[in-house]
Design a protein around this motif. Structure first.
Motif: not given
Ligand code: TPP
Ligand code: MG
Length: 545
Positions: A89-109, A159-164
């Protein structure tokens, strides 16, 4: 029925369209579905030893290829790439961060699922601070458009971006008939015109204009245009340490690296006595400005970046950097008589000196200067590796990478991996301090695994040398590693112990011949020895005391 692309597959397809051929990271259960999609795609996954290494490699990949990507699991992996992504970010380099995450259904409650820190969106909130766009692909109706929006932001702002990716939606189709939009953002033509009129008038009136080309010239692929501008108008050009080698350093109008008092005196003198400094894509950082020893007068400056355009004290809004540079190129600039410029004197090259003398920092860089060829990409870590490298004479443009602003240690070894994968024609020459090597040097395992062959030069001064010159203490000492025996542990590569000039010479010659795997030179230096650049800075600062 026309089914929409699967969300994960659409992301892969768009990354590929942007030139991404490798993704760096470490899998985990939240991201395994996406890794499986990657497995059957044309993008290769590169598994690193640690996520931080993946982050630095992706940053370097982005600097060389235009876009880079990391793919990691939720929080335990994601939060480890925070530091390299902050640097990107600071040095202006476009990195795509792709992160796995808990499923939407798993997030209930709101259950306490593994890897969760606080809330489900805690990781996203962290990344919002260090990216220009972020999204959670939690809705199949908007997911494909979100991918387009976020990837466009990375390319637009460099610059970097974030995709979950919630794991239960990766293999779900997005909207059918989705078409990738064309993004077009033009400058305001009236403002652009006025800015160009003022700039051209100022340049044509100037008796000694100079261009200072920095990192954004590279990020926006404007090297050829700036070169044409330099040649057409016969305006000499300097670079900064962050933008080093955006212009071929062998061009007759190239002055050298400008970095205030830290740089060479002739370059400083030329730039600071100019009556029109045209700063193109420059970052006014403290290191670029020689720890604030630079003297650049805004009243004599044209300052154009992707974020800001100011000419003397006037500021112009809605002017795209690219349009401004192209406008200058088309404008009627007075062609000047060839300027008399102080050509950079390539450092004296150490040849024939093959004695038993101990290697010094200066001697090391002199010898390395003779070693570079057009296939070398120099990757320098922070520390004297970077300061010393400022004086290296790079043959072609953009073949120098270093974290010259954010200055995180541990960049260089993994960045060498990213750079070579992005351009296999290049052989990285990685310059790294012993301290920085202890942070990420074991990524050489990744180099071995993917058949890369960087040459690693460890500047082994037994500690945090740069810090010793600021304030010394036992906290600057390091546990001494047998660096040259790393190849034994990894079962790959070659190691060399270097104490004398003769050994340095022999090791470099052997490294040039051995191209099957990495080579590691453990160059033993005195703890207080330092490069001419660091010395110059210290001397000039001392005069002011
Ligand atoms: C990740 C990180 N931690 C700490 C620092 C602070 N720091 C700046 S230079 C330096 C010493 C670097 O030591 P080394 O890699 O051996 O290079 P040298 O200064 O000896 O050339 C340190 C600790 C930093 N820049 N980055
Ligand atoms: Mg050191």
């Amino acid at each position: 029925m026309n089914r929409g692309s699967l969300i994960g597959e659409y992301l892969i397809q768009r990354l590929y369209a942007h030139g991404v051929r490798h993704i760096f990271g470490i899998p985990g259960d939240y991201v395994l579905g996406f890794y499986d999609q990657l497995k059957s795609s044309r993008i290769q996954t590169i598994t690193t030893c640690d996520e931080q290494g993946a982050g630095f490699a992706a940053d370097a990949y982005a600097r060389v290829a235009g876009l880079g990507a990391v793919c990691i699991t939720y929080c335990v992996g994601g939060l480890k790439v925070v530091n390299p992504v902050a640097g990107a970010f600071a040095e202006k380099s476009p990195v795509v961060v792709i992160s796995g995450a808990p499923g939407i259904r798993e997030r209930e409650k709101n259950p306490l699922l593994h890897h969760k820190v606080r809330e489900f969106d805690t990781q996203k909130k962290v990344f919002e601070q260090i990216t220009v766009a972020s999204t959670v692909l939690d809705d199949p109706d908007t997911a494909l458009a979100e991918i387009d929006r976020v990837l466009h932001a990375a390319v637009r702002f460099k610059r970097p971006v974030y995709i979950e990716l919630p794991r239960d939606l990766v293999a779900v189709p997005g909207l059918p008939h989705h078409r990738t939009p064309e993004f077009h953002e033009a400058s305001d033509p009236l403002v652009l015109n006025e800015a160009l009129t003022e700039a051209v008038g100022m340049i044509n009136r100037a008796t000694k204009p100079v261009i200072l080309a920095d990192v954004e010239v590279h990020r926006f692929s404007l090297q050829e245009d700036v070169l044409k501008l330099v040649e057409r108008a016969q305006i000499p050009v300097a670079s900064t340490i962050l933008g080093k080698s955006v212009i071929s350093e062998q061009h007759p109008l190239y002055l050298g690296v400008y970095e205030g008092a830290m740089g060479r005196e002739e370059v400083r003198e030329y730039v600071e006595s100019s009556d029109c400094v045209i700063l193109l894509g420059a970052f006014m950082t403290d290191i670029n400005l020689g720890i604030y020893t630079a003297q650049l007068d805004p009243a004599r400056s044209i300052y154009a970046t992707s974020e800001k355009l100011s000419i003397r004290y006037h500021t112009y809004e809605n002017v795209r950097f690219k349009d401004f540079v192209h406008g200058l190129l088309k404008a009627k600039l007075r062609r000047r008589a060839p300027a008399r410029i102080p050509r950079p004197q390539p450092m004296a090259v150490l040849s024939g000196v093959r004695g038993k003398n101990k290697v010094t920092v200066q001697g090391l860089f002199q010898r390395l200067n003779a070693f570079l060829d057009e296939r070398t990409v120099v990757v320098a870590d922070i520390g004297d590796a970077l300061f010393g490298a400022a004086d290296l004479f790079i043959h072609h443009r953009t073949e120098f990478l270093g974290p010259a602003y954010y200055a995180s240690m541990g960049f260089a070894v993994p960045a060498g991996i990213g750079a070579q994968l992005a351009n296999p024609r290049l052989r990285p020459l990685v310059l790294v301090g012993d301290g920085a090597f202890q942070m990420t040097g074991m990524e050489l395992a990744t180099a071995a695994r993917y058949n890369l062959n960087p040459i690693i030069v460890v500047l082994n001064n037994r500690g945090y040398g740069t810090e010793r010159h600021i304030q010394d203490g036992p906290y600057n000492d390091l546990w001494l590693w047998n660096f040259s025996r790393v190849p034994e542990i990894l079962g790959a590569g070659r190691g060399f112990d270097v104490e004398t000039e003769e050994q340095l010479d022999q090791a470099l010659c052997a490294a040039a011949r051995f191209t099957d795997a990495f080579c590691l030179l453990d160059v033993k230096l005195e703890p207080l020895d330092r490069s001419p650049a660091l010395q110059r800075l210290a001397e000039r600062l001392a005069k002011r005391l």
